[in-house]
Scaffold this active site. Structure first.
Site, PDB file in Angstrom:
ATOM      1  N   HIS A  21       0.845  -1.207   0.000  1.00 54.94           N
ATOM      2  CA  HIS A  21       0.000   0.000   0.000  1.00 54.94           C
ATOM      3  C   HIS A  21       0.881   1.259   0.000  1.00 54.94           C
ATOM      4  CE1 HIS A  21      -3.041  -2.664   2.337  1.00 54.94           C
ATOM      5  NE2 HIS A  21      -3.586  -2.464   1.144  1.00 54.94           N
ATOM      6  N   LYS A  45     -17.685  -6.345   8.282  1.00 54.57           N
ATOM      7  CA  LYS A  45     -16.333  -6.917   8.256  1.00 54.57           C
ATOM      8  C   LYS A  45     -15.768  -6.981   9.672  1.00 54.57           C
ATOM      9  CE  LYS A  45     -14.309  -6.046   3.710  1.00 54.57           C
ATOM     10  NZ  LYS A  45     -13.305  -5.312   2.950  1.00 54.57           N
ATOM     11  N   ARG A  94      -2.808  -6.831  -7.710  1.00 60.18           N
ATOM     12  CA  ARG A  94      -1.581  -7.604  -7.486  1.00 60.18           C
ATOM     13  C   ARG A  94      -1.448  -8.722  -8.502  1.00 60.18           C
ATOM     14  NH1 ARG A  94      -3.273  -8.301  -1.405  1.00 60.18           N
ATOM     15  NH2 ARG A  94      -5.200  -8.131  -2.583  1.00 60.18           N
ATOM     16  N   SER A 132      -2.876  -7.887   3.494  1.00 65.87           N
ATOM     17  CA  SER A 132      -3.132  -7.701   4.930  1.00 65.87           C
ATOM     18  C   SER A 132      -3.553  -9.035   5.543  1.00 65.87           C
ATOM     19  CB  SER A 132      -4.246  -6.671   5.130  1.00 65.87           C
ATOM     20  OG  SER A 132      -3.879  -5.446   4.541  1.00 65.87           O
TER      21      SER A 132
HETATM   22  P1  ADP Z   1     -10.089  -3.925   0.712  1.00 68.36           P
HETATM   23  O1  ADP Z   1     -10.621  -4.698   1.896  1.00 68.36           O
HETATM   24  O2  ADP Z   1     -10.950  -2.740   0.348  1.00 68.36           O
HETATM   25  O3  ADP Z   1      -9.725  -4.752  -0.489  1.00 68.36           O
HETATM   26  P2  ADP Z   1      -7.239  -3.632   1.291  1.00 68.36           P
HETATM   27  O4  ADP Z   1      -6.647  -2.793   2.384  1.00 68.36           O
HETATM   28  O5  ADP Z   1      -7.039  -5.107   1.362  1.00 68.36           O
HETATM   29  O6  ADP Z   1      -8.766  -3.224   1.264  1.00 68.36           O
HETATM   30  O7  ADP Z   1      -6.692  -3.130  -0.111  1.00 68.36           O
HETATM   31  C1  ADP Z   1      -6.866  -1.810  -0.560  1.00 68.36           C
HETATM   32  C2  ADP Z   1      -6.362  -1.699  -1.989  1.00 68.36           C
HETATM   33  O8  ADP Z   1      -4.967  -1.943  -1.998  1.00 68.36           O
HETATM   34  C3  ADP Z   1      -6.978  -2.761  -2.921  1.00 68.36           C
HETATM   35  O9  ADP Z   1      -7.235  -2.169  -4.177  1.00 68.36           O
HETATM   36  C4  ADP Z   1      -5.921  -3.805  -3.011  1.00 68.36           C
HETATM   37  O10 ADP Z   1      -5.974  -4.518  -4.249  1.00 68.36           O
HETATM   38  C5  ADP Z   1      -4.663  -2.967  -2.898  1.00 68.36           C
HETATM   39  N1  ADP Z   1      -3.542  -3.739  -2.367  1.00 68.36           N
HETATM   40  C6  ADP Z   1      -3.573  -4.668  -1.397  1.00 68.36           C
HETATM   41  N2  ADP Z   1      -2.349  -5.186  -1.173  1.00 68.36           N
HETATM   42  C7  ADP Z   1      -1.516  -4.558  -2.036  1.00 68.36           C
HETATM   43  C8  ADP Z   1      -0.109  -4.675  -2.336  1.00 68.36           C
HETATM   44  N3  ADP Z   1       0.646  -5.555  -1.720  1.00 68.36           N
HETATM   45  N4  ADP Z   1       0.403  -3.864  -3.283  1.00 68.36           N
HETATM   46  C9  ADP Z   1      -0.387  -2.978  -3.932  1.00 68.36           C
HETATM   47  N5  ADP Z   1      -1.712  -2.832  -3.732  1.00 68.36           N
HETATM   48  C10 ADP Z   1      -2.272  -3.616  -2.798  1.00 68.36           C
END
Ligand code: ADP
Length: 165
Positions: A21, A45, A94, A132
């Site tokens: 992120h 959630k 990803r 995450s």
């Molecule tokens: P959500 O529950 O809304 O999917 P996340 O926090 O898991 O929230 O992810 C937020 C955004 O970041 C999503 O678009 C996800 O695809 C992206 N994302 C998650 N992990 C990564 C990563 N390792 N690198 C780049 N983008 C990521």
């Protein structure tokens, strides 16, 4: 007439924020006049970290990047976008596994508000395996091995969670 401010929103659960992120945010910040990282809080959630903790961890993890705002929101992202005058929602991709979910969400958001565009940014190859969910899974067994995958503030917070402090 004042020049148009290009505002974008990067929404997510950030439970917790990872270096994937952070890397995306670092790459995006110079492309917009204002980038808002929106910590989503959905009643259906279950999160490891509370909304306040997630916002705090995002803020601490982004300290070195200037020009980013952090906020949290309970409702629809498109409604938040409208409220703050942002016309772009950014999501990350990803791997193919992310594609269907991201496409459905982008299409739903388009259905809800045609004026808001979803843009997709590819994850840096070094972070394509970082999520995450996996980070939380591993943290129950080892936190040291997560170094380099999550910001140091997150490592510290995860240690405290495991210790129950
Ligand atoms: P959500 O529950 O809304 O999917 P996340 O926090 O898991 O929230 O992810 C937020 C955004 O970041 C999503 O678009 C996800 O695809 C992206 N994302 C998650 N992990 C990564 C990563 N390792 N690198 C780049 N983008 C990521």
């Amino acid at each position: 007439m004042s020049p148009k401010v290009r505002k974008a929103i990067y929404p997510g659960s950030f439970d917790p924020i990872t270096n994937g992120h952070v890397d995306t945010i670092r790459r995006l910040v110079s492309l917009y006049d204002e980038l808002i990282v929106l910590v989503a809080n959905s009643s259906d959630k279950k999160y490891l970290f509370s909304a306040n903790e997630r916002v705090e961890l995002v803020k601490r993890s982004l300290q070195a990047i200037s020009g980013v705002k952090v906020n949290s929101h309970n409702g629809l992202t498109v409604e938040y976008a409208k409220e703050v005058g942002a016309s772009v929602i950014i999501r990350g991709l990803r791997a193919v596994a992310d594609f269907e979910y991201e496409m459905a969400m982008a299409n739903m958001n388009k259905h809800l508000d045609r004026e808001i565009e979803t843009l997709i940014v590819f994850a840096d190859p070094q972070y394509t395996f970082v999520s995450s969910r996996l980070v939380k899974g591993v943290s129950a067994h080892t936190i040291e091995k997560l170094e380099g995958l999550v910001p140091s503030a997150v490592l510290e917070a995860m240690k405290n969670k495991v210790r129950g402090t």
